[in-house]
Design a protein around this motif. Structure first.
Motif, PDB file in Angstrom:
ATOM      1  N   ARG A  26       0.822  -1.206   0.000  1.00  0.00           N
ATOM      2  CA  ARG A  26       0.000   0.000   0.000  1.00  0.00           C
ATOM      3  C   ARG A  26       0.855   1.254   0.000  1.00  0.00           C
ATOM      4  NH1 ARG A  26      -3.418   1.737   5.197  1.00  0.00           N
ATOM      5  NH2 ARG A  26      -1.336   2.370   5.795  1.00  0.00           N
ATOM      6  N   GLY A  27       1.913   1.252   0.809  1.00  0.00           N
ATOM      7  CA  GLY A  27       2.746   2.443   0.923  1.00  0.00           C
ATOM      8  C   GLY A  27       1.936   3.606   1.464  1.00  0.00           C
ATOM      9  N   SER A  28       1.995   4.758   0.810  1.00  0.00           N
ATOM     10  CA  SER A  28       1.274   5.945   1.270  1.00  0.00           C
ATOM     11  C   SER A  28      -0.129   6.053   0.678  1.00  0.00           C
ATOM     12  CB  SER A  28       2.075   7.205   0.925  1.00  0.00           C
ATOM     13  OG  SER A  28       2.232   7.302  -0.475  1.00  0.00           O
ATOM     14  N   ARG A  29      -0.514   5.082  -0.143  1.00  0.00           N
ATOM     15  CA  ARG A  29      -1.844   5.087  -0.758  1.00  0.00           C
ATOM     16  C   ARG A  29      -2.890   4.516   0.198  1.00  0.00           C
ATOM     17  NH1 ARG A  29      -0.458   1.341  -5.625  1.00  0.00           N
ATOM     18  NH2 ARG A  29       0.714   0.423  -3.920  1.00  0.00           N
ATOM     19  N   ALA A  30      -4.147   4.703  -0.147  1.00  0.00           N
ATOM     20  CA  ALA A  30      -5.235   4.142   0.656  1.00  0.00           C
ATOM     21  C   ALA A  30      -5.248   2.616   0.580  1.00  0.00           C
ATOM     22  CB  ALA A  30      -6.574   4.699   0.190  1.00  0.00           C
ATOM     23  N   ILE A  99     -20.133  -8.307   4.115  1.00  0.00           N
ATOM     24  CA  ILE A  99     -18.699  -8.048   4.354  1.00  0.00           C
ATOM     25  C   ILE A  99     -18.103  -7.334   3.140  1.00  0.00           C
ATOM     26  CG2 ILE A  99     -16.420  -9.123   4.657  1.00  0.00           C
ATOM     27  CD1 ILE A  99     -18.130  -9.296   7.192  1.00  0.00           C
ATOM     28  N   TYR A 100     -18.386  -7.840   1.941  1.00  0.00           N
ATOM     29  CA  TYR A 100     -17.839  -7.213   0.738  1.00  0.00           C
ATOM     30  C   TYR A 100     -18.430  -5.819   0.506  1.00  0.00           C
ATOM     31  CZ  TYR A 100     -15.264 -11.405  -0.520  1.00  0.00           C
ATOM     32  OH  TYR A 100     -14.369 -12.450  -0.528  1.00  0.00           O
ATOM     33  N   ARG A 101     -19.722  -5.635   0.781  1.00  0.00           N
ATOM     34  CA  ARG A 101     -20.317  -4.301   0.652  1.00  0.00           C
ATOM     35  C   ARG A 101     -19.606  -3.313   1.573  1.00  0.00           C
ATOM     36  NH1 ARG A 101     -25.225  -7.144  -0.187  1.00  0.00           N
ATOM     37  NH2 ARG A 101     -25.654  -7.256   2.037  1.00  0.00           N
ATOM     38  N   GLU A 102     -19.315  -3.753   2.783  1.00  0.00           N
ATOM     39  CA  GLU A 102     -18.622  -2.886   3.743  1.00  0.00           C
ATOM     40  C   GLU A 102     -17.194  -2.573   3.289  1.00  0.00           C
ATOM     41  OE1 GLU A 102     -17.227  -2.818   8.396  1.00  0.00           O
ATOM     42  OE2 GLU A 102     -19.017  -3.971   7.866  1.00  0.00           O
ATOM     43  N   ILE A 103     -16.501  -3.551   2.776  1.00  0.00           N
ATOM     44  CA  ILE A 103     -15.134  -3.310   2.291  1.00  0.00           C
ATOM     45  C   ILE A 103     -15.150  -2.274   1.169  1.00  0.00           C
ATOM     46  CG2 ILE A 103     -13.256  -4.378   0.963  1.00  0.00           C
ATOM     47  CD1 ILE A 103     -12.926  -6.177   3.079  1.00  0.00           C
ATOM     48  N   VAL A 104     -16.108  -2.399   0.253  1.00  0.00           N
ATOM     49  CA  VAL A 104     -16.227  -1.442  -0.846  1.00  0.00           C
ATOM     50  C   VAL A 104     -16.542  -0.041  -0.306  1.00  0.00           C
ATOM     51  CG1 VAL A 104     -17.692  -0.807  -2.822  1.00  0.00           C
ATOM     52  CG2 VAL A 104     -16.795  -3.136  -2.621  1.00  0.00           C
ATOM     53  N   LYS A 107     -13.390   0.861   2.466  1.00  0.00           N
ATOM     54  CA  LYS A 107     -12.039   0.800   1.889  1.00  0.00           C
ATOM     55  C   LYS A 107     -10.975   0.458   2.931  1.00  0.00           C
ATOM     56  CE  LYS A 107     -13.176   4.132  -1.686  1.00  0.00           C
ATOM     57  NZ  LYS A 107     -14.437   4.737  -1.447  1.00  0.00           N
ATOM     58  N   LYS A 108     -11.345  -0.380   3.892  1.00  0.00           N
ATOM     59  CA  LYS A 108     -10.437  -0.794   4.969  1.00  0.00           C
ATOM     60  C   LYS A 108     -10.549  -2.305   5.161  1.00  0.00           C
ATOM     61  CE  LYS A 108     -10.831   3.536   7.412  1.00  0.00           C
ATOM     62  NZ  LYS A 108     -11.320   4.222   8.584  1.00  0.00           N
ATOM     63  N   PRO A 109      -9.474  -2.925   5.666  1.00  0.00           N
ATOM     64  CA  PRO A 109      -9.536  -4.368   5.936  1.00  0.00           C
ATOM     65  C   PRO A 109     -10.579  -4.694   7.004  1.00  0.00           C
ATOM     66  CG  PRO A 109      -7.273  -3.580   5.973  1.00  0.00           C
ATOM     67  CD  PRO A 109      -8.150  -2.371   5.934  1.00  0.00           C
ATOM     68  N   ILE A 110     -11.112  -5.884   6.906  1.00  0.00           N
ATOM     69  CA  ILE A 110     -12.036  -6.406   7.904  1.00  0.00           C
ATOM     70  C   ILE A 110     -11.491  -7.744   8.364  1.00  0.00           C
ATOM     71  CG2 ILE A 110     -14.339  -7.356   8.291  1.00  0.00           C
ATOM     72  CD1 ILE A 110     -15.407  -5.351   6.277  1.00  0.00           C
ATOM     73  N   ILE A 137      -9.031   4.618  -5.560  1.00  0.00           N
ATOM     74  CA  ILE A 137     -10.275   5.181  -5.024  1.00  0.00           C
ATOM     75  C   ILE A 137     -11.347   4.104  -4.849  1.00  0.00           C
ATOM     76  CG2 ILE A 137     -12.169   6.806  -5.490  1.00  0.00           C
ATOM     77  CD1 ILE A 137     -10.059   8.415  -7.145  1.00  0.00           C
ATOM     78  N   ARG A 138     -11.557   3.322  -5.888  1.00  0.00           N
ATOM     79  CA  ARG A 138     -12.635   2.336  -5.905  1.00  0.00           C
ATOM     80  C   ARG A 138     -12.077   0.937  -5.660  1.00  0.00           C
ATOM     81  NH1 ARG A 138     -16.781   1.998 -11.010  1.00  0.00           N
ATOM     82  NH2 ARG A 138     -18.443   0.937  -9.914  1.00  0.00           N
ATOM     83  N   VAL A 139     -12.658   0.230  -4.718  1.00  0.00           N
ATOM     84  CA  VAL A 139     -12.241  -1.149  -4.446  1.00  0.00           C
ATOM     85  C   VAL A 139     -12.687  -2.011  -5.626  1.00  0.00           C
ATOM     86  CG1 VAL A 139     -12.497  -3.149  -2.928  1.00  0.00           C
ATOM     87  CG2 VAL A 139     -12.383  -0.841  -1.948  1.00  0.00           C
ATOM     88  N   ASP A 140     -11.716  -2.683  -6.273  1.00  0.00           N
ATOM     89  CA  ASP A 140     -12.072  -3.534  -7.403  1.00  0.00           C
ATOM     90  C   ASP A 140     -11.559  -4.964  -7.262  1.00  0.00           C
ATOM     91  OD1 ASP A 140      -9.370  -3.060  -8.039  1.00  0.00           O
ATOM     92  OD2 ASP A 140      -9.903  -1.472  -9.429  1.00  0.00           O
ATOM     93  N   HIS A 141     -10.800  -5.236  -6.212  1.00  0.00           N
ATOM     94  CA  HIS A 141     -10.338  -6.587  -5.891  1.00  0.00           C
ATOM     95  C   HIS A 141     -10.180  -6.692  -4.374  1.00  0.00           C
ATOM     96  CE1 HIS A 141      -9.027  -6.371 -10.108  1.00  0.00           C
ATOM     97  NE2 HIS A 141      -9.138  -7.687 -10.108  1.00  0.00           N
TER      98      HIS A 141
END
Length: 165
Positions: A26-30, A99-104, A107-110, A137-141
């Protein structure tokens, strides 16, 4: 799923290893991107790794990689299948769609503890799901690790994943 405040609270070295890898990439990215993830970097985790592609409008989860241990626990390899096409009868307390809806959304680990049900018993296991984003920006995986170990006797009583009705 009983949520953990932090991945470290789950007491799982493999989950901590995946979290450290995700943070490094991730580094400095979200979030890191799918391209940042090299399976060779985490080969010791691969049998229990699940990767998924997130489709939007409508939200759908398609499993792109299902580790051999995860496939064995499920009763078959569901690589290439959509979450909404499957019935996870072995899951007694986890709404994976949510769970996946929440991750999207977040944008944080669960991470947390789930219950795996065989024909005879329920077995707690630890899991963490980490978001990935090609545009930042958008969770895609996602990449996840399921810390579940079944005995041979338990494997004989697995409730296999099957197509949803």
């Amino acid at each position: 799923m009983i949520r953990a405040a932090h991945i470290a609270d789950l007491g799982s070295q493999p989950l901590l290893r995946l979290e450290a890898y995700w943070l490094e990439k991730r580094g400095s990215r979200a979030m890191p991107s799918r391209a940042d993830i090299d399976p060779a970097d985490i080969k010791e985790l691969l049998p229990q790794i699940i990767m998924a592609r997130i489709e939007h409008d409508p939200l759908r989860v398609k499993y792109s990689i299902v580790g051999t241990a995860c496939a064995r626990s499920a009763g078959f390899d569901y690589t290439g299948r959509y979450l909404d096409e499957l019935a996870f009868d072995s899951e007694s307390d986890t709404d994976w769609q949510e769970i996946y809806r929440e991750i999207v959304r977040e944008k944080k680990p669960i991470g947390g503890t789930c219950r795996f049900r065989t024909a005879d018993v329920e077995i707690p296991y630890r899991v963490a799901v980490f978001p990935l984003s090609n545009d930042g920006i958008r969770v895609d995986h996602t990449i996840a690790y399921e810390h579940l170990t079944l005995s041979l006797t338990e494997m004989d009583h697995v409730l296999p994943v099957k197509p949803a009705r």
